[in-house]
Design an enzyme around this catalytic site. Structure first.
Site, PDB file in Angstrom:
ATOM      1  N   ILE A 171      -4.112  -7.484 -14.753  1.00 62.27           N
ATOM      2  CA  ILE A 171      -4.848  -6.846 -13.681  1.00 62.27           C
ATOM      3  C   ILE A 171      -3.924  -5.983 -12.807  1.00 62.27           C
ATOM      4  O   ILE A 171      -2.708  -6.191 -12.808  1.00 62.27           O
ATOM      5  CB  ILE A 171      -5.508  -7.900 -12.741  1.00 62.27           C
ATOM      6  CG1 ILE A 171      -4.420  -8.871 -12.242  1.00 62.27           C
ATOM      7  CG2 ILE A 171      -6.625  -8.622 -13.427  1.00 62.27           C
ATOM      8  CD1 ILE A 171      -4.905  -9.902 -11.210  1.00 62.27           C
ATOM      9  N   ASN A 172      -4.522  -5.062 -12.066  1.00 63.13           N
ATOM     10  CA  ASN A 172      -3.798  -4.415 -10.978  1.00 63.13           C
ATOM     11  C   ASN A 172      -3.807  -5.383  -9.780  1.00 63.13           C
ATOM     12  O   ASN A 172      -4.269  -6.512  -9.889  1.00 63.13           O
ATOM     13  CB  ASN A 172      -4.461  -3.074 -10.623  1.00 63.13           C
ATOM     14  CG  ASN A 172      -3.453  -2.077 -10.058  1.00 63.13           C
ATOM     15  OD1 ASN A 172      -2.686  -2.410  -9.166  1.00 63.13           O
ATOM     16  ND2 ASN A 172      -3.448  -0.864 -10.584  1.00 63.13           N
ATOM     17  N   CYS A 191      -5.996   1.232  -8.747  1.00 66.32           N
ATOM     18  CA  CYS A 191      -5.202   1.093  -7.525  1.00 66.32           C
ATOM     19  C   CYS A 191      -6.135   0.772  -6.359  1.00 66.32           C
ATOM     20  O   CYS A 191      -7.098   1.503  -6.124  1.00 66.32           O
ATOM     21  CB  CYS A 191      -4.442   2.383  -7.247  1.00 66.32           C
ATOM     22  SG  CYS A 191      -3.461   2.259  -5.753  1.00 66.32           S
ATOM     23  N   ALA A 240       0.895  -1.164   0.000  1.00 67.16           N
ATOM     24  CA  ALA A 240       0.000   0.000   0.000  1.00 67.16           C
ATOM     25  C   ALA A 240       0.928   1.208   0.000  1.00 67.16           C
ATOM     26  O   ALA A 240       1.267   1.764   1.046  1.00 67.16           O
ATOM     27  CB  ALA A 240      -0.908   0.009   1.225  1.00 67.16           C
ATOM     28  N   MET A 241       1.389   1.545  -1.216  1.00 69.42           N
ATOM     29  CA  MET A 241       2.348   2.644  -1.351  1.00 69.42           C
ATOM     30  C   MET A 241       1.623   3.991  -1.253  1.00 69.42           C
ATOM     31  O   MET A 241       2.197   4.984  -0.817  1.00 69.42           O
ATOM     32  CB  MET A 241       3.047   2.587  -2.725  1.00 69.42           C
ATOM     33  CG  MET A 241       3.711   1.268  -3.063  1.00 69.42           C
ATOM     34  SD  MET A 241       5.186   0.972  -2.118  1.00 69.42           S
ATOM     35  CE  MET A 241       6.254   2.228  -2.756  1.00 69.42           C
TER      36      MET A 241
HETATM   37  C1  LIG Z   1       5.065  -1.875  -5.195  1.00 68.32           C
HETATM   38  C2  LIG Z   1       4.044  -1.806  -6.291  1.00 68.32           C
HETATM   39  C3  LIG Z   1       3.671  -0.573  -6.813  1.00 68.32           C
HETATM   40  C4  LIG Z   1       2.717  -0.494  -7.829  1.00 68.32           C
HETATM   41  N1  LIG Z   1       2.389   0.725  -8.354  1.00 68.32           N
HETATM   42  C5  LIG Z   1       1.506   0.802  -9.402  1.00 68.32           C
HETATM   43  C6  LIG Z   1       1.208   2.052 -10.006  1.00 68.32           C
HETATM   44  O1  LIG Z   1       1.749   3.112  -9.662  1.00 68.32           O
HETATM   45  N2  LIG Z   1       0.302   2.048 -11.027  1.00 68.32           N
HETATM   46  C7  LIG Z   1      -0.306   0.913 -11.495  1.00 68.32           C
HETATM   47  O2  LIG Z   1      -1.119   0.976 -12.436  1.00 68.32           O
HETATM   48  N3  LIG Z   1      -0.015  -0.290 -10.941  1.00 68.32           N
HETATM   49  C8  LIG Z   1       0.871  -0.372  -9.920  1.00 68.32           C
HETATM   50  N4  LIG Z   1       1.183  -1.597  -9.379  1.00 68.32           N
HETATM   51  C9  LIG Z   1       0.545  -2.817  -9.934  1.00 68.32           C
HETATM   52  C10 LIG Z   1       1.443  -3.497 -10.968  1.00 68.32           C
HETATM   53  O3  LIG Z   1       1.688  -2.651 -12.080  1.00 68.32           O
HETATM   54  C11 LIG Z   1       0.789  -4.817 -11.476  1.00 68.32           C
HETATM   55  O4  LIG Z   1      -0.462  -4.518 -12.043  1.00 68.32           O
HETATM   56  C12 LIG Z   1       0.587  -5.835 -10.354  1.00 68.32           C
HETATM   57  O5  LIG Z   1       1.635  -5.785  -9.413  1.00 68.32           O
HETATM   58  C13 LIG Z   1       0.458  -7.273 -10.889  1.00 68.32           C
HETATM   59  O6  LIG Z   1       1.617  -7.704 -11.570  1.00 68.32           O
HETATM   60  P1  LIG Z   1       2.807  -8.541 -10.837  1.00 68.32           P
HETATM   61  O7  LIG Z   1       2.176  -9.699 -10.129  1.00 68.32           O
HETATM   62  O8  LIG Z   1       3.742  -8.947 -11.950  1.00 68.32           O
HETATM   63  O9  LIG Z   1       3.473  -7.601  -9.872  1.00 68.32           O
HETATM   64  C14 LIG Z   1       2.126  -1.692  -8.346  1.00 68.32           C
HETATM   65  C15 LIG Z   1       2.503  -2.933  -7.808  1.00 68.32           C
HETATM   66  C16 LIG Z   1       3.440  -3.003  -6.798  1.00 68.32           C
HETATM   67  C17 LIG Z   1       3.826  -4.364  -6.262  1.00 68.32           C
END
Ligand SMILES: Cc1cc2nc3c(=O)[nH]c(=O)nc-3n(C[C@H](O)[C@H](O)[C@H](O)COP(=O)(O)O)c2cc1C
Length: 308
Positions: free
Chosen positions: A190-191, A129, A71-72
């Site tokens: 997905i996010n 988000c 939860a940034m």
């Molecule tokens: C630390 C962190 C920060 C993230 N910040 C954003 C962001 O600023 N904008 C966004 O659209 N997604 C953000 N995401 C989501 C990622 O882009 C992605 O959709 C999600 O993590 C799933 O992919 P993964 O399992 O490969 O990490 C963030 C994810 C993480 C872990």
């Protein structure tokens, strides 16, 4: 050798492996680093109108083998500061996708216009988000607001618009349909998945914000199901993500219907070298499977009988 090139919304990418938003993409040099390491496209951190500090620590908890909880609070330098960072990545030849977030359609449109002016090849709208009040998935869980935001941005810019969706909805393809009707050129899914952790010893949530978003291998089945269902309901291209760590993960997303994928948590765990490794592994796997080009796999599992 298999051809890794792919096309999304009329833009050609040298391979289907993009850096996901928010991981490693804050500065121009980090975007350049992912590009130099072999990413096919790099998505910026989501950028808003004003600089934002994000939430107090702890903002991240990592779990060996299955992922990360965060939860940034969308920390970012704001759109006034950001164009120079994109300049650094573009000077390095990177194919940059600009991610923006806002509180309503007008703000998204204004930001989209500013971001498009930096020379990004496409915009990704963060409608998803799971932990920012009044932003992200609070908008992205409402099909009417998705439609309003996408229409407003489409009116404001000429570059392709990608709507990034939340998995935290009972009917994710409905959100994709709303985006498509409003003129979105592609869907990202997905996010992170809304989640939390509690410290039993301290008797309180692990993250300062309380709940957060889960990413990494634990959410791969969720991401795959979303991409699969979206593919069956819309015609625009899909960029899939959630838990990708291996070439086989990439192939599964392509078979579900994605034309490209994004890698986030694996970059946090392994560094940008993950792009070179995945590119090499993917080429080897496709050659072994006698697949000539990435496009041949897109959606190919639909209509196929289930594996024995
Ligand atoms: C630390 C962190 C920060 C993230 N910040 C954003 C962001 O600023 N904008 C966004 O659209 N997604 C953000 N995401 C989501 C990622 O882009 C992605 O959709 C999600 O993590 C799933 O992919 P993964 O399992 O490969 O990490 C963030 C994810 C993480 C872990």
């Amino acid at each position: 050798m298999a051809d890794l090139r792919t096309t999304v919304a009329g833009i050609s990418f040298r391979n289907p492996l993009w850096l996901a938003s928010g991981i490693w993409g804050e500065s121009g040099n980090s975007l350049k680093g992912a590009w130099d390491a072999g990413a096919g496209g790099v998505v910026t951190k989501s950028i808003g109108s004003e600089p934002r500090m994000g939430y107090p620590n702890p903002t991240i908890e990592t779990y060996d083998n299955w992922g990360m909880l965060n939860a940034m609070g969308l920390p970012n330098p704001g759109i006034d500061e950001y164009p120079q960072e994109i300049g650094v990545a573009r000077d390095a030849g990177a194919t940059v996708i600009g991610s923006v977030f806002g509180a309503d359609a007008d703000e998204f449109a204004r930001l989209g216009e500013r971001m498009a002016a930096t020379g990004v090849v496409a915009l990704e709208l963060n409608l998803s988000c799971p932990h920012a009040k009044g932003l992200g998935s609070e908008i992205g869980q409402d099909p009417d607001q998705v439609r309003e935001v996408v229409s407003a941005v489409k009116r404001a810019v000429r570059v392709p618009v990608i709507a990034k969706l939340t998995p935290n909805h009972y009917d994710v393809p409905l959100l994709a349909e709303a985006a498509e009707k409003a003129g979105a050129d592609a869907i990202s899914a997905i996010n992170t998945v809304r989640a939390m952790a509690i410290d039993a010893r301290l008797r309180r949530p692990v993250l300062a914000h309380g709940s957060g978003g889960l990413s990494g291998p634990a959410i791969k089945p969720v991401g795959l199901a979303c991409v699969w269902q979206i593919f069956e309901r819309v015609k625009i291209p899909i960029v899939g993500m959630g838990g990708i760590e291996t070439a086989d993960d990439v192939i599964e997303y392509l078979l579900a219907g994605a034309r490209a994928v994004q890698v986030g948590t694996a970059v946090a765990f392994e560094g940008v070298g993950v792009f070179r490794r995945l590119g090499e592994e993917l080429t080897r796997r496709l050659d072994a499977l006698h697949v000539v080009q990435v496009a041949d796999l897109v959606g190919a599992a639909h209509g196929a009988p289930a594996a024995p």
